[in-house]
Design a protein around this motif. Structure first.
Motif, PDB file in Angstrom:
ATOM      1  N   ASP A  91      30.994  21.866  -7.193  1.00 51.13           N
ATOM      2  CA  ASP A  91      30.134  22.016  -6.024  1.00 51.13           C
ATOM      3  C   ASP A  91      28.662  22.069  -6.391  1.00 51.13           C
ATOM      4  OD1 ASP A  91      32.292  21.974  -4.345  1.00 51.13           O
ATOM      5  OD2 ASP A  91      32.478  24.149  -4.198  1.00 51.13           O
ATOM      6  N   SER A  92      28.359  21.891  -7.667  1.00 60.87           N
ATOM      7  CA  SER A  92      26.979  21.829  -8.124  1.00 60.87           C
ATOM      8  C   SER A  92      26.908  20.825  -9.266  1.00 60.87           C
ATOM      9  CB  SER A  92      26.498  23.205  -8.587  1.00 60.87           C
ATOM     10  OG  SER A  92      25.168  23.137  -9.066  1.00 60.87           O
ATOM     11  N   ALA A  93      25.958  19.911  -9.204  1.00 60.92           N
ATOM     12  CA  ALA A  93      25.868  18.862 -10.218  1.00 60.92           C
ATOM     13  C   ALA A  93      24.413  18.584 -10.551  1.00 60.92           C
ATOM     14  CB  ALA A  93      26.541  17.585  -9.726  1.00 60.92           C
ATOM     15  N   THR A  94      24.193  18.223 -11.801  1.00 63.26           N
ATOM     16  CA  THR A  94      22.869  17.814 -12.277  1.00 63.26           C
ATOM     17  C   THR A  94      22.968  16.394 -12.804  1.00 63.26           C
ATOM     18  OG1 THR A  94      22.308  20.091 -12.890  1.00 63.26           O
ATOM     19  CG2 THR A  94      20.969  18.331 -13.840  1.00 63.26           C
ATOM     20  N   LEU A  95      22.070  15.530 -12.373  1.00 66.40           N
ATOM     21  CA  LEU A  95      22.086  14.136 -12.803  1.00 66.40           C
ATOM     22  C   LEU A  95      21.475  14.040 -14.199  1.00 66.40           C
ATOM     23  CD1 LEU A  95      21.045  12.324  -9.501  1.00 66.40           C
ATOM     24  CD2 LEU A  95      23.229  13.342 -10.177  1.00 66.40           C
ATOM     25  N   THR A  96      22.271  13.544 -15.143  1.00 67.97           N
ATOM     26  CA  THR A  96      21.860  13.476 -16.545  1.00 67.97           C
ATOM     27  C   THR A  96      22.163  12.095 -17.116  1.00 67.97           C
ATOM     28  OG1 THR A  96      24.017  14.265 -17.322  1.00 67.97           O
ATOM     29  CG2 THR A  96      22.361  15.942 -16.806  1.00 67.97           C
ATOM     30  N   LEU A  97      21.957  11.962 -18.432  1.00 67.57           N
ATOM     31  CA  LEU A  97      22.265  10.704 -19.114  1.00 67.57           C
ATOM     32  C   LEU A  97      23.724  10.301 -18.942  1.00 67.57           C
ATOM     33  CD1 LEU A  97      20.335  11.284 -22.460  1.00 67.57           C
ATOM     34  CD2 LEU A  97      19.830   9.530 -20.772  1.00 67.57           C
ATOM     35  N   ARG A  98      24.605  11.284 -18.770  1.00 68.17           N
ATOM     36  CA  ARG A  98      26.031  10.988 -18.711  1.00 68.17           C
ATOM     37  C   ARG A  98      26.463  10.386 -17.372  1.00 68.17           C
ATOM     38  NH1 ARG A  98      30.775  12.023 -21.148  1.00 68.17           N
ATOM     39  NH2 ARG A  98      32.600  12.416 -19.826  1.00 68.17           N
ATOM     40  N   ASN A  99      25.800  10.762 -16.284  1.00 66.71           N
ATOM     41  CA  ASN A  99      26.290  10.311 -14.978  1.00 66.71           C
ATOM     42  C   ASN A  99      25.262   9.537 -14.156  1.00 66.71           C
ATOM     43  OD1 ASN A  99      24.562  12.379 -14.293  1.00 66.71           O
ATOM     44  ND2 ASN A  99      26.164  13.800 -13.644  1.00 66.71           N
ATOM     45  N   VAL A 100      24.201   9.053 -14.799  1.00 62.73           N
ATOM     46  CA  VAL A 100      23.245   8.185 -14.116  1.00 62.73           C
ATOM     47  C   VAL A 100      23.413   6.770 -14.660  1.00 62.73           C
ATOM     48  CG1 VAL A 100      20.802   7.671 -13.714  1.00 62.73           C
ATOM     49  CG2 VAL A 100      21.597  10.035 -13.660  1.00 62.73           C
TER      50      VAL A 100
ATOM     51  N   LEU B 166      26.335  21.955  -3.144  1.00 64.63           N
ATOM     52  CA  LEU B 166      27.032  21.960  -1.865  1.00 64.63           C
ATOM     53  C   LEU B 166      26.903  23.347  -1.247  1.00 64.63           C
ATOM     54  CD1 LEU B 166      28.876  20.619   0.213  1.00 64.63           C
ATOM     55  CD2 LEU B 166      30.834  21.310  -1.181  1.00 64.63           C
ATOM     56  N   ILE B 167      26.317  23.423  -0.053  1.00 66.48           N
ATOM     57  CA  ILE B 167      26.069  24.702   0.609  1.00 66.48           C
ATOM     58  C   ILE B 167      27.159  25.033   1.622  1.00 66.48           C
ATOM     59  CG2 ILE B 167      24.438  26.044   1.967  1.00 66.48           C
ATOM     60  CD1 ILE B 167      23.509  25.383  -0.864  1.00 66.48           C
ATOM     61  N   ASP B 168      27.512  24.081   2.468  1.00 69.45           N
ATOM     62  CA  ASP B 168      28.449  24.379   3.541  1.00 69.45           C
ATOM     63  C   ASP B 168      29.133  23.104   4.006  1.00 69.45           C
ATOM     64  OD1 ASP B 168      29.639  26.111   5.590  1.00 69.45           O
ATOM     65  OD2 ASP B 168      28.400  24.995   6.993  1.00 69.45           O
TER      66      ASP B 168
ATOM     67  N   TYR C 224      31.085  14.271  -7.285  1.00 69.20           N
ATOM     68  CA  TYR C 224      32.406  14.558  -6.720  1.00 69.20           C
ATOM     69  C   TYR C 224      32.511  16.059  -6.481  1.00 69.20           C
ATOM     70  CZ  TYR C 224      33.478   9.854  -8.432  1.00 69.20           C
ATOM     71  OH  TYR C 224      33.463   8.506  -8.669  1.00 69.20           O
ATOM     72  N   PHE C 225      32.643  16.444  -5.224  1.00 73.13           N
ATOM     73  CA  PHE C 225      32.695  17.863  -4.868  1.00 73.13           C
ATOM     74  C   PHE C 225      34.127  18.377  -4.886  1.00 73.13           C
ATOM     75  CE2 PHE C 225      28.773  16.490  -2.588  1.00 73.13           C
ATOM     76  CZ  PHE C 225      27.882  17.265  -3.321  1.00 73.13           C
ATOM     77  N   ALA C 226      34.264  19.647  -5.295  1.00 71.68           N
ATOM     78  CA  ALA C 226      35.591  20.261  -5.379  1.00 71.68           C
ATOM     79  C   ALA C 226      36.025  20.873  -4.048  1.00 71.68           C
ATOM     80  CB  ALA C 226      35.604  21.339  -6.473  1.00 71.68           C
TER      81      ALA C 226
ATOM     82  N   THR D  85      26.411  20.223   4.256  1.00 69.36           N
ATOM     83  CA  THR D  85      25.040  20.659   3.987  1.00 69.36           C
ATOM     84  C   THR D  85      24.808  20.711   2.486  1.00 69.36           C
ATOM     85  OG1 THR D  85      25.047  22.004   6.002  1.00 69.36           O
ATOM     86  CG2 THR D  85      23.327  22.459   4.387  1.00 69.36           C
ATOM     87  N   LEU D  86      23.781  20.029   2.029  1.00 66.55           N
ATOM     88  CA  LEU D  86      23.465  19.937   0.600  1.00 66.55           C
ATOM     89  C   LEU D  86      22.061  20.473   0.350  1.00 66.55           C
ATOM     90  CD1 LEU D  86      24.697  16.286  -0.069  1.00 66.55           C
ATOM     91  CD2 LEU D  86      25.982  18.387  -0.460  1.00 66.55           C
TER      92      LEU D  86
END
Length: 353
Positions: free
Chosen positions: A28-37, A96-98, A208-210, A111-112
């Motif tokens: 539910d929380s992600a940071t865009l990095t070298l691995r997923n951009v 992901l907030i709600d 991908y949100f859980a 809501t993000l």
């Protein structure tokens, strides 16, 4: 950083799509990095690449240093655009907030919170959830400030993607996910992409949100009066419950100093019988029981849809009620009233087997 072709139109069951999912575990929380951009030429960038090839071949073939100089200049522009476009999306945080609950056929709203720790504002970021096949092309809306999208509460058709033209610090956005059937909804992947600044390169990432969403049955209207007619005053049993009000006369009491003179029975005063105060009361409606077995439909899903209609109707009327489902016959169900109890009952219907 991954240099791969654009995968926005990849079939849902393709190996490439599964590969993308494996590189971005559900959270539910992600940071865009070298691995997923990921980054590749945009549609216009492919034409730019063709121009590079043409100028290089022409410069070599004719031995023209001016054409070769133009080619090398364009290559430097491409390299700078490659770096800036990737850096523009890398480091962005998404939380992901709600997730709201919705009836089948209506969208749930997600809501993000977007968090950018860069000192420079991020521009032209497009956010959108993948929609199911057959939903049609995505519709885009612009967002120019930090306020939550007001279309969520409007009657217009919800937009499936949102363009954030400027992001600095924190910003909250809302996106819809279309629903089709009752039950648990797995949120589709969130796509974040940009072609800033020159439109030559396209950088994108998947999240991908859980968390799951719940979809309750679409209410189905049935003959309410025949099944659950509200009791009127003459049907109330002796000693029925009343609440203080101003509609129906209840009793006369001796006047107490300080009470409102508007409630004094002046007829009794005129007849010399003393001062009395009139009291009024409103009858409290009978509690209702919504029973799965009492629904007139023959099929399971229709019965649940009729229960949803009953729950919403009683909630609007403010009548205390209880809802009985097949799985809780022995244990019974709690009595309640109000919006929160209505939402609890709708959630039970969404989770019903």
């Amino acid at each position: 950083m991954s240099l791969l072709p654009n995968a926005f139109t990849v079939p849902a069951d393709s190996a490439l799509r599964r590969w993308f999912a494996a590189r971005a575990p559900k959270s539910d929380s992600a940071t865009l990095t070298l691995r997923n951009v990921y980054i590749f030429f945009s549609r216009e960038g492919l034409l730019f690449a063709v121009l590079l090839i043409i100028t290089f071949i022409a410069g070599i073939n004719y031995g023209n240093n001016l054409v070769l100089g133009l080619c090398f200049y364009l290559v430097s522009v491409w390299l700078i655009s490659f770096h800036v476009t990737f850096a523009h999306i890398s480091g962005l945080k998404v939380q992901l907030i709600d997730v709201t609950m919705a009836e089948a056929g209506a969208p749930v709203w997600v809501t993000l919170k977007l968090i950018s720790e860069s000192r420079q504002p991020r521009r032209q970021l497009l956010f959108g959830f993948d929609q199911a096949d057959g939903q049609g092309p995505r519709k885009k809306i612009k967002k120019t400030d930090k306020k939550t999208d007001a279309r969520a509460n409007a009657g217009a058709e919800p937009q499936t993607s949102l363009l954030v033209t400027r992001l600095q610090g924190e910003q909250t956005i809302r996106l819809p996910v279309q629903t089709h059937s009752r039950g648990q909804l797995v949120l589709p992947r969130l796509t974040i992409k940009t072609v800033y600044p020159l439109g030559i390169m396209r950088a994108w990432s998947y999240v991908y949100f859980a968390r799951r969403a719940w979809v309750y049955p679409k209410p189905e209207v049935f003959d309410w009066q025949a099944q659950y007619a509200l009791a009127n005053e003459k049907d109330l049993p002796t000693g029925g419950q009343y609440q203080q009000g101003q509609d129906d006369f209840e009793r006369l009491d001796n006047y107490i100093e300080g009470e409102s003179l508007a409630r004094v029975s002046w007829g009794h005063v005129a007849r010399g019988q003393g001062m009395f105060t009139k009291h009024f009361a409103d009858p409290v409606g009978h509690e209702q029981t919504l029973d799965y077995a009492d629904m007139p439909a023959a099929h399971h899903e229709q019965k649940l849809a009729q229960l949803a209609y009953g729950v919403q109707t009683l909630g609007e009327l403010g009548v205390p009620f209880t809802m009985q489902l097949p799985q809780d016959k022995s244990a019974g169900a709690a009595m309640g009233v109000g919006d929160s109890f209505v939402q609890t009952c709708l959630l039970r219907l969404a989770k019903a087997p």
